[in-house]
Motif scaffolding. Structure first.
Motif: not given
Lengths: 241, 241
Positions: A86, A90-91, A94, A142, A145-146, A149-150, A152-154, B82, B136, B142
């Motif tokens: 996490l 993840i954090i 981001y 996982v 994968a996050f 996806a992030l 792709r969004y950016y 976020w 997303p 996301v």
């Protein structure tokens, strides 16, 4: 007049891949190395910053003036527990994407992993292509994968070029049966990363392994879209021993 | 002897969808409703628990004895920042999956969203199928892509049946042009959720919208694999006005 070298920030540069890039890419780019806590003695002479990717304010200044970011910082253990995944993956990811955006960086190379698709291996359902739905084999997978996806969004939202590399097994040389198909040699690793930095592509997810004859993952896209020309093959490596 | 009703926990049951399910599914299942903070007066007479999904210990006891979980709790705003996405949707969803696993729950229905694929809409590149790579359109999207990847992992790793429903626009009736193609009517919503609870499928990602003639998302899989038989169509709704 020589073209100005691109300025590239490498996060998690004290790790095995980061160290290799620091030595293999310093002629090509102006590097800035990011370390989590400790500055390794042998890298102290290079431009560097220290900070926790899970703490936005501690890393944001590192992105100023950069042309590209190679984001390696993560807990790379496939068995990493949730709390670590996490915060670090993840954090942390981001924060890296957001800090890059805020600083106007237009290129992010994200170190992803085959573990995003690891459950396909269980069925020996090969080759695996990067456009297939994700099947992570761990919380680590996982978290990557996050990150994809992030990314792709950016890329879609902000027009930042984001290249995700699903890095196989980075080793000086292949050591066993598994590494015969998933090996990524140091020089191939350096190459695929600078190809990702140089491409004009807006977004892509690519397998990053050497040209192992026994590979299970498709690298056609990596070769055709990034121009990657791997020089190593685990089988040749074994044959030469 | 009548078959025992399945016991179903609905997280985020004070939300619009949760309230609808509480009224439409209480004959079919023994429901336990989860609320974030406040217990709505009109639902107080139903079995319920209160807790913050971002706080594992506060919600874990709610999963004991459940046959299925319908996980709706989330910050549902597409513009959610976020910090809120992180706590409510990412940490919250991990906690829900993990608490379900620890309690031996064998079925999770995860409320995902079309916003996982929202950037395809920008190109008017329709229909969108659930097996396409995620694109997303927001941090919210996301976070739902993260939930789907986590669900895939829990299904593959622990054998829990995880059904992800990409819910369109849940409204009493369609109101405008966009809702003509993304409408999910209350009774179709209730149906697709009980179909997801009843299926033996190990994992799936499905669009959940009514049979809108002008739909842009493919619901063939939802119909063929879950047995979903939508009763509403936004065009008929408008024609009847």
């Amino acid at each position: 007049m020589a073209e100005r070298k691109k300025r590239v920030l490498i996060t998690g540069a004290a790790g095995r891949i980061g160290r290799e890039l620091a030595s293999r890419l310093h002629d090509r780019y102006e590097l800035r190395l990011h370390f989590h806590r400790v500055v390794p003695d042998d890298l102290r002479h290079l431009e560097h910053v220290v900070g926790d990717v899970a703490d936005y304010d501690s890393i944001a200044p590192a992105f100023e003036g950069m042309d590209a970011v190679v984001h390696l910082a993560a807990d790379p253990r496939t068995f990493a527990p949730w709390e670590s995944v996490l915060h670090a993956n993840i954090i942390g990811t981001y924060n890296v994407f957001e800090a890059a955006r805020q600083a106007g960086v237009r290129k992010i190379v994200f170190a992803s992993t085959n573990h995003v698709m690891g459950m396909y291996d269980r069925d020996q359902q090969w080759p695996v292509y990067s456009h297939q739905p994700v099947r992570p084999d761990s919380l680590y997978g996982v978290s990557k994968a996050f990150g994809e996806a992030l990314g792709r969004y950016y890329a879609d939202r902000y027009g930042i070029s984001v290249i995700c590399l699903r890095i196989g097994w980075f080793l000086p040389g292949p050591t066993d049966e598994i590494s015969r198909w998933m090996w990524l040699s140091p020089r191939d690793c350096a190459q695929v990363i600078w190809r990702a930095i140089e491409t004009d592509l807006g977004f892509g997810i690519f397998y990053a392994i050497s040209a192992n004859s026994q590979r299970h993952w498709d690298i056609t896209d990596t070769m055709e879209k990034l121009g990657y020309r791997p020089e190593d093959d685990a089988e040749r490596y074994f044959a030469s021993k």
